[in-house]
Design an enzyme around this catalytic site. Structure first.
Site, PDB file in Angstrom:
ATOM      1  N   ASP A   1       0.886  -1.351   0.040  1.00 28.38           N
ATOM      2  CA  ASP A   1       0.085  -0.130   0.032  1.00 28.38           C
ATOM      3  C   ASP A   1       0.853   1.238  -0.020  1.00 28.38           C
ATOM      4  OD1 ASP A   1      -2.314   1.521   0.071  1.00 28.38           O
ATOM      5  OD2 ASP A   1      -2.617   1.389   2.176  1.00 28.38           O
TER       6      ASP A   1
ATOM      7  N   ASN B   1     -10.505  -3.461  -6.551  1.00 31.00           N
ATOM      8  CA  ASN B   1      -9.768  -2.220  -7.262  1.00 31.00           C
ATOM      9  C   ASN B   1     -10.040  -1.733  -8.447  1.00 31.00           C
ATOM     10  OD1 ASN B   1      -6.627  -3.276  -5.670  1.00 31.00           O
ATOM     11  ND2 ASN B   1      -7.820  -1.749  -4.943  1.00 31.00           N
TER      12      ASN B   1
HETATM   13  C1  FPP Z   1      -2.141  -0.041  -3.321  1.00 28.31           C
HETATM   14  O1  FPP Z   1      -1.571   1.332  -3.187  1.00 28.31           O
HETATM   15  C2  FPP Z   1      -1.403  -0.771  -4.448  1.00 28.31           C
HETATM   16  C3  FPP Z   1      -2.135  -1.201  -5.327  1.00 28.31           C
HETATM   17  C4  FPP Z   1      -3.896  -1.166  -5.509  1.00 28.31           C
HETATM   18  C5  FPP Z   1      -1.310  -1.883  -6.593  1.00 28.31           C
HETATM   19  C6  FPP Z   1      -0.333  -2.594  -6.119  1.00 28.31           C
HETATM   20  C7  FPP Z   1       0.463  -3.175  -7.303  1.00 28.31           C
HETATM   21  C8  FPP Z   1       2.090  -3.264  -7.655  1.00 28.31           C
HETATM   22  C9  FPP Z   1       2.860  -3.071  -6.488  1.00 28.31           C
HETATM   23  C10 FPP Z   1       2.302  -3.476  -8.840  1.00 28.31           C
HETATM   24  C11 FPP Z   1       1.999  -4.695  -9.546  1.00 28.31           C
HETATM   25  C12 FPP Z   1       2.272  -5.917  -9.085  1.00 28.31           C
HETATM   26  C13 FPP Z   1       2.831  -6.745  -9.509  1.00 28.31           C
HETATM   27  C14 FPP Z   1       2.801  -8.373  -8.988  1.00 28.31           C
HETATM   28  C15 FPP Z   1       4.028  -6.776 -10.624  1.00 28.31           C
HETATM   29  P1  FPP Z   1      -2.651   2.535  -3.348  1.00 28.31           P
HETATM   30  O2  FPP Z   1      -2.721   2.809  -4.966  1.00 28.31           O
HETATM   31  O3  FPP Z   1      -4.035   2.353  -2.882  1.00 28.31           O
HETATM   32  O4  FPP Z   1      -1.980   3.614  -2.768  1.00 28.31           O
HETATM   33  P2  FPP Z   1      -2.373   4.975  -1.966  1.00 28.31           P
HETATM   34  O5  FPP Z   1      -3.267   4.580  -0.941  1.00 28.31           O
HETATM   35  O6  FPP Z   1      -1.481   5.818  -1.409  1.00 28.31           O
HETATM   36  O7  FPP Z   1      -3.396   5.580  -2.870  1.00 28.31           O
END
Ligand code: FPP
Length: 249
Positions: free
Chosen positions: A29, A77
């Site tokens: 996150d 998501n």
């Molecule tokens: C949450 O942070 C993150 C995600 C929903 C996506 C995670 C994806 C990756 C790390 C990359 C792809 C994966 C692979 C396996 C290569 P957020 O966007 O909710 O952060 P925020 O809370 O700060 O908005």
């Protein structure tokens, strides 16, 4: 009040002094906030987060972690803007192609957990090729949670159990804790001992709901793209000092 308060950093212990968890879960996150802080689009945060994922997965394997589950994309998501969803899917696809082409000599067993029925045929092919190519390896099991939701997983398990009761494979008397575990995506894997959530949010966000009944949580005040092996060490040392009672005394 902080519910899952993390203890202060302990410099008196190192990894060689402690017992490591068998299974670690990570909620990756903070990508969006990391990008926002830099005036970048959210997608840049996910690109950086994907790099962190590569480094931390490799580090977990190197230090001898047996199971690592990373939360990459939840069943919720899809509500994000299309551009962001597409960017995450692209990163996921790139990693799957890289894993097939570059990791032939690797020891990591790659698995995908989540509802894969929504993925396109080419994505499914990549998922299955990764799983098949790596299934006989003897190293860390890396579960990548894609289109994963803890509630969705339980609903699927209940439907599959119901189907097996209807077709005579099971009877209602067979239903138990263990049977439910055997119908989860993580079948035959140990439950996570430690779940790490960077970015300081105090939520489970539908991650491994069934499996995390007795997991220890470590909430860390760092955004996922900034997460380093030192943060993992800190979480492992913190975990080693917890007194796990599993409901006993
Ligand atoms: C949450 O942070 C993150 C995600 C929903 C996506 C995670 C994806 C990756 C790390 C990359 C792809 C994966 C692979 C396996 C290569 P957020 O966007 O909710 O952060 P925020 O809370 O700060 O908005």
């Amino acid at each position: 009040m902080a519910f899952f308060k993390k203890s202060k950093k302990d410099t008196s212990l190192s990894l060689k002094d402690i017992q490591l968890p068998l299974h670690i879960g990570i909620i990756m996150d903070g990508n969006g906030r990391w990008a926002k802080k830099r005036g970048l689009p959210r997608t840049a945060g996910h690109t950086a987060g994907a790099q962190t994922f590569r480094r931390i997965a490799r580090y977990c394997s190197d230090i001898g972690i047996k199971y690592l589950t990373v939360y990459a994309f939840s069943t919720e998501n899809w509500k994000r803007p299309k551009e962001e969803v597409d960017a995450i899917m692209k990163l996921f696809k790139e990693y799957m192609i890289e894993a097939i082409n570059d990791f032939q000599d690797d020891s990591i067993v790659v698995k995908f957990i989540g509802d894969r029925t929504v993925f396109s045929d080419d994505m499914l092919e990549l998922i299955e090729k990764n799983e098949n190519d790596s299934k006989d390896r003897d190293g860390m099991v890396l579960n990548i949670a894609m289109n994963y939701g803890g509630r969705d997983e339980i609903v699927h398990a209940v439907k599959d159990i119901f189907a097996d009761i209807q077709n005579g494979k099971l009877t209602a008397d067979d239903i138990s804790d263990q049977l439910l575990s055997d119908y989860m995506y993580t079948k035959s894997q140990p439950d996570p001992d430690l779940i790490i959530r960077p970015s300081g949010e105090y939520r489970t966000s539908n991650f491994l709901l069934w499996q995390s009944a007795y997991s220890e949580y470590c909430i860390m005040d760092v955004l996922w793209p900034d997460f380093k092996s030192e943060h993992l060490d800190e979480a492992l040392i913190d975990f080693a000092k917890r007194n796990r009672r599993f409901g006993g005394v």
